[in-house]
Design an enzyme around this catalytic site. Structure first.
Site, PDB file in Angstrom:
ATOM      1  N   CYS A 177      47.464   3.147   7.919  1.00  0.00           N
ATOM      2  CA  CYS A 177      48.293   4.316   8.150  1.00  0.00           C
ATOM      3  C   CYS A 177      48.906   4.229   9.548  1.00  0.00           C
ATOM      4  O   CYS A 177      48.299   3.696  10.473  1.00  0.00           O
ATOM      5  CB  CYS A 177      47.544   5.657   8.078  1.00  0.00           C
ATOM      6  N   ARG A 200      52.078  -0.633   8.326  1.00  0.00           N
ATOM      7  CA  ARG A 200      50.679  -0.211   8.279  1.00  0.00           C
ATOM      8  C   ARG A 200      50.318   0.508   6.980  1.00  0.00           C
ATOM      9  O   ARG A 200      49.158   0.837   6.737  1.00  0.00           O
ATOM     10  CB  ARG A 200      50.370   0.726   9.451  1.00  0.00           C
ATOM     11  N   TRP A 204      48.451   4.609   3.953  1.00  0.00           N
ATOM     12  CA  TRP A 204      47.883   3.611   3.050  1.00  0.00           C
ATOM     13  C   TRP A 204      46.623   4.275   2.504  1.00  0.00           C
ATOM     14  O   TRP A 204      45.668   4.518   3.228  1.00  0.00           O
ATOM     15  CB  TRP A 204      47.549   2.329   3.809  1.00  0.00           C
ATOM     16  N   ASN A 208      44.517   8.517  10.852  1.00  0.00           N
ATOM     17  CA  ASN A 208      44.392   7.128  10.421  1.00  0.00           C
ATOM     18  C   ASN A 208      42.920   6.771  10.527  1.00  0.00           C
ATOM     19  O   ASN A 208      42.330   6.946  11.596  1.00  0.00           O
ATOM     20  CB  ASN A 208      45.246   6.238  11.339  1.00  0.00           C
ATOM     21  N   GLY A 209      42.321   6.315   9.432  1.00  0.00           N
ATOM     22  CA  GLY A 209      40.893   5.969   9.481  1.00  0.00           C
ATOM     23  C   GLY A 209      40.161   6.579   8.298  1.00  0.00           C
ATOM     24  O   GLY A 209      40.783   6.953   7.302  1.00  0.00           O
ATOM     25  N   GLU A 264      45.904 -21.070   2.531  1.00  0.00           N
ATOM     26  CA  GLU A 264      46.909 -20.180   3.117  1.00  0.00           C
ATOM     27  C   GLU A 264      48.177 -20.143   2.245  1.00  0.00           C
ATOM     28  O   GLU A 264      48.760 -19.078   2.038  1.00  0.00           O
ATOM     29  CB  GLU A 264      47.215 -20.628   4.554  1.00  0.00           C
ATOM     30  N   LYS A 313      49.690 -16.779   0.498  1.00  0.00           N
ATOM     31  CA  LYS A 313      51.078 -16.322   0.715  1.00  0.00           C
ATOM     32  C   LYS A 313      51.741 -16.019  -0.631  1.00  0.00           C
ATOM     33  O   LYS A 313      52.431 -15.014  -0.775  1.00  0.00           O
ATOM     34  CB  LYS A 313      51.925 -17.370   1.453  1.00  0.00           C
ATOM     35  N   GLU A 336      50.184 -12.808  -2.234  1.00  0.00           N
ATOM     36  CA  GLU A 336      50.488 -11.576  -1.508  1.00  0.00           C
ATOM     37  C   GLU A 336      51.871 -11.035  -1.816  1.00  0.00           C
ATOM     38  O   GLU A 336      52.043  -9.837  -2.006  1.00  0.00           O
ATOM     39  CB  GLU A 336      50.471 -11.846   0.013  1.00  0.00           C
ATOM     40  N   HIS A 348      35.919 -30.049 -10.560  1.00  0.00           N
ATOM     41  CA  HIS A 348      34.757 -29.248 -10.935  1.00  0.00           C
ATOM     42  C   HIS A 348      35.157 -27.868 -11.454  1.00  0.00           C
ATOM     43  O   HIS A 348      34.418 -26.905 -11.298  1.00  0.00           O
ATOM     44  CB  HIS A 348      33.804 -29.136  -9.741  1.00  0.00           C
ATOM     45  N   LYS A 363      49.462  -4.303   6.763  1.00  0.00           N
ATOM     46  CA  LYS A 363      49.356  -5.386   7.735  1.00  0.00           C
ATOM     47  C   LYS A 363      48.099  -5.271   8.578  1.00  0.00           C
ATOM     48  O   LYS A 363      47.501  -6.262   8.971  1.00  0.00           O
ATOM     49  CB  LYS A 363      50.583  -5.363   8.636  1.00  0.00           C
TER      50      LYS A 363
HETATM   51  C1  G6P Z   1      45.594  -7.900   6.274  1.00  0.00           C
HETATM   52  C2  G6P Z   1      46.958  -8.538   6.361  1.00  0.00           C
HETATM   53  C3  G6P Z   1      46.815 -10.050   6.477  1.00  0.00           C
HETATM   54  C4  G6P Z   1      45.933 -10.404   7.657  1.00  0.00           C
HETATM   55  C5  G6P Z   1      44.579  -9.711   7.576  1.00  0.00           C
HETATM   56  C6  G6P Z   1      43.798  -9.858   8.870  1.00  0.00           C
HETATM   57  O1  G6P Z   1      44.994  -8.232   5.071  1.00  0.00           O
HETATM   58  O2  G6P Z   1      47.728  -8.208   5.219  1.00  0.00           O
HETATM   59  O3  G6P Z   1      48.099 -10.634   6.658  1.00  0.00           O
HETATM   60  O4  G6P Z   1      45.748 -11.787   7.702  1.00  0.00           O
HETATM   61  O5  G6P Z   1      44.769  -8.303   7.367  1.00  0.00           O
HETATM   62  O6  G6P Z   1      44.494  -9.188   9.894  1.00  0.00           O
HETATM   63  P1  G6P Z   1      44.375  -9.516  11.419  1.00  0.00           P
HETATM   64  O7  G6P Z   1      45.321  -8.551  12.087  1.00  0.00           O
HETATM   65  O8  G6P Z   1      42.951  -9.259  11.808  1.00  0.00           O
HETATM   66  O9  G6P Z   1      44.761 -10.922  11.628  1.00  0.00           O
END
Ligand code: G6P
Length: 613
Positions: free
Chosen positions: A2, A27, A73, A99-100, A486, A490, A493, A509, A608
């Site tokens: 949030c 956020r 969020w 937020n929280g 990674e 990507k 996501e 396996h 994010k």
């Molecule tokens: C969320 C974001 C990711 C990020 C992860 C960790 O899931 O969507 O992109 O890698 O948090 O976030 P940080 O800010 O700790 O790297």
């Protein structure tokens, strides 16, 4: 997560708040709302993005020189109009954004219901505003005092801002484990979850600390007290270095694409002043003070989440390979709840773009309390993780706004590479000549990133061929294995295609059972060591008619002959390859998401900065 914004001053609050919310939409974007003080309190809130709120408020009375806004969020209660913030007290006098998570909301709610409070939403936040109302009305307390007493009864994480219709010139804000920044302008004040909504108005900010309450009014200015009622007489004022251009798309369709293209510059910024190949040195200010402890460490633990966890895995390969210190990489969320063995001899490295991820923060606090040296690799300057570590290094990637992390990933990997090299040099675990060779090659990386980016049209073409696949497999060995993870993340996501990253040899396996003529298999085959092995893995995929997209080193003839599509990256030393090989994978997911008409920068259900556990 949030995002929260507040304003008090001489200007109209609404446009400032809405613009600020748009900056914070990364956020969370389930719903948005504002509350404006103009004699009375007007609250508007709507499910959806900030733009939906703007449509909704079209023609409404939006005047007021003090106000708060929120982009959500959802944690407690589905995303709808009623659960959107701001929330109001039962008597309509107070309004809050939060937020929280209030963890003990259930018993508080039950007790308040007994007192006659009626709740309209499913949120934990509404419980908090009713609690403040109850305390305020019982003892006729000033708003800040009622907030302070209420917060002393609350368990959980919060950044809140509260307004009271009967004290129309005052805002009260508080934080615990969720970020909150106060911007100090000329006769005006701003509040926000991070500095991005503030920077275009003022560069002077105060980062609130945990358990601090800020009372802001135009006549008395900013006053800070702790929840235990101690006055903070002179809060530290920081000067922001952020620039507005860093917050704009700059001609790109999406922030993610802009951020992918920025990587040559951001890696160079990360290296600036820290590495000089000509003079043969690497210097990381952050580790200098603890050099002895770090070089003598018997093991290093890395804690992180998401993409940062993937860069941590590359860190493991780098530190073990070059500096010969055993490394364990942990999901922060698991680490903190499984009673890990940590002691004073351990070094715990937290990797986080935002510096606010709740699980990473909590894992660090636990490690710190057990005596470990904690080190942060963080992007956002002044963030919570950056402030609680003993030492650390910023990656200097600038604001990353696309929810899918790209330039922060390469910044983290660049930093970990420098760290591994600095320790290796100090310990003498690699030869002088190899050290020098790696430095020479490292300095070439920003230019080589620009070379890799030239593959963009080709990657776009390949994306067209595989955009309708329901699944994809990503394979790699050694340094390329975390890159495979990674790449798969990507794709998942932002395009919502199911994708798995796997060590190439481990494919036999399990995942091999999935391979048929409809399965795209992305192979990161830039290895020099075990090259023949990865060739065999590619053969195994082809023998089952999988569609192979291979990322190879330029000039590769063997895999190029077998694969359906090959993307070449410039040759470099093996420990440096992740910095280049991840880029085509970022572009692949980007183009596929655009072709599938997904919202690249704001993928569904994600945020994010995950400031809840
Ligand atoms: C969320 C974001 C990711 C990020 C992860 C960790 O899931 O969507 O992109 O890698 O948090 O976030 P940080 O800010 O700790 O790297």
């Amino acid at each position: 997560m949030c995002g929260i914004v507040g304003y008090i001053g001489k200007q109209e609050a609404y446009p400032i708040i809405v613009k600020g919310l748009k900056r914070l939409e990364y956020r969370g974007y389930d719903s948005a709302g504002v509350a404006l003080m103009n004699g009375t309190l007007n609250v508007y809130k709507k499910k959806g993005k900030v733009a939906d709120l703007e449509h909704y408020t079209d023609g409404a009375n939006l005047s007021g020189k003090m106000g708060i806004g929120h982009t959500r969020w959802a944690t407690h209660g589905e995303p709808n109009d009623v659960n959107a913030h701001p929330h109001r007290s039962g008597n309509g006098r107070l309004t809050i954004i939060h937020n929280g998570i209030i963890e003990n909301y259930a018993p508080i709610k039950a007790a308040l219901q007994k007192e006659g409070h009626v709740f309209v939403s499913d949120t934990d936040t509404e419980v908090l505003v009713h609690l403040i109302e109850e305390i305020q009305s019982k003892d006729d307390l000033a708003l800040e005092e009622a907030v302070r007493v209420a917060l002393s009864k609350v368990v959980g994480a919060y950044a809140i801002v509260v307004m009271d219709a009967q004290e129309p010139n005052k805002m009260v804000a508080a934080r615990k484990a969720s970020p909150l920044v106060v911007g100090i302008g000329d006769g005006e004040y701003f509040l926000a979850s991070d500095a991005t909504p503030i920077v275009e108005h003022t560069k002077q900010v105060v980062y609130l600390n945990d358990e601090e309450i800020a009372v802001i009014s135009l006549d008395k200015g900013l006053k800070i007290r702790t929840i235990s009622n101690e006055e903070i007489s002179s809060p530290t004022i920081h000067e922001l270095e952020l620039k507005i251009e860093q917050l704009e798309k700059g001609g790109y369709d999406y922030f993610m694409l802009k951020e992918i293209y920025e990587q040559s510059g951001t890696i160079a910024d990360c290296m600036r002043g820290r590495l000089n190949a000509e003079e043969g040195w690497i210097k990381l200010g952050g580790i200098d003070e603890y050099k002895n402890r770090i070089t003598k460490a018997e093991r290093i633990l890395i804690v992180a989440c998401g993409t940062s966890w993937h860069s941590g895995l590359i860190g493991e390969y780098l530190i073990e390979d070059l500096a010969r210190i055993p490394v364990e990489v942990e999901y922060a969320s698991e680490f903190r709840y499984r009673n890990p063995v940590i002691n004073e001899n351990d070094i715990v490295i937290a990797i986080s773009q935002s510096g606010e991820t709740a699980d990473t923060l909590a894992a660090l606090e636990m490690a710190k309390s057990r005596g470990a040296l904690i080190y942060g690799i963080v992007n956002v300057v002044g963030s919570s993780i950056a402030r609680i570590t003993h030492a650390g290094s910023y990656i200097h990637a600038g604001p990353e706004i696309g929810v899918a992390s790209t330039k922060a990933f390469t910044g983290q990997v660049a930093l970990l590479t420098m760290m591994a090299l600095a320790i290796a040099k100090e310990k003498g675990t690699i030869s002088e000549s190899y050290f020098q060779q790696l430095l020479n090659e490292f300095e070439q990386i920003p230019a080589k990133v620009n070379e890799v980016l030239k593959c963009d049209p080709q990657v776009k073409y390949i994306s067209k061929e595989i955009k309708d696949s329901p699944n994809a497999l990503y394979l790699g060995r050694g340094y390329s294995f975390p890159v495979a993870l990674e790449g798969a993340l990507k794709l998942k996501e932002i395009s919502y295609i199911h994708a798995e990253g796997y060590p190439a040899a481990e494919m036999k396996h399990g995942p091999i059972a999935l391979i048929d003529e409809n399965m795209p298999v992305v192979v990161i085959a830039t290895n020099k060591s075990a090259y023949e092995k990865i060739v065999s893995n590619v053969q195994e995929v082809k023998a089952r008619k999988g569609i192979v997209i291979a990322v190879v080193t330029e000039g590769d003839k063997v895999i190029s002959d077998i694969a359906d599509y090959t993307i070449e990256i410039p040759d470099t030393e093996e420990p440096l390859t992740p910095l280049l090989s991840v880029i085509p994978l970022q572009l692949l997911s980007y183009h596929i998401a655009v072709m599938r008409e997904c919202n690249v920068d704001q993928p569904r259900n994600l945020a994010k900065s995950v400031t809840v556990e």
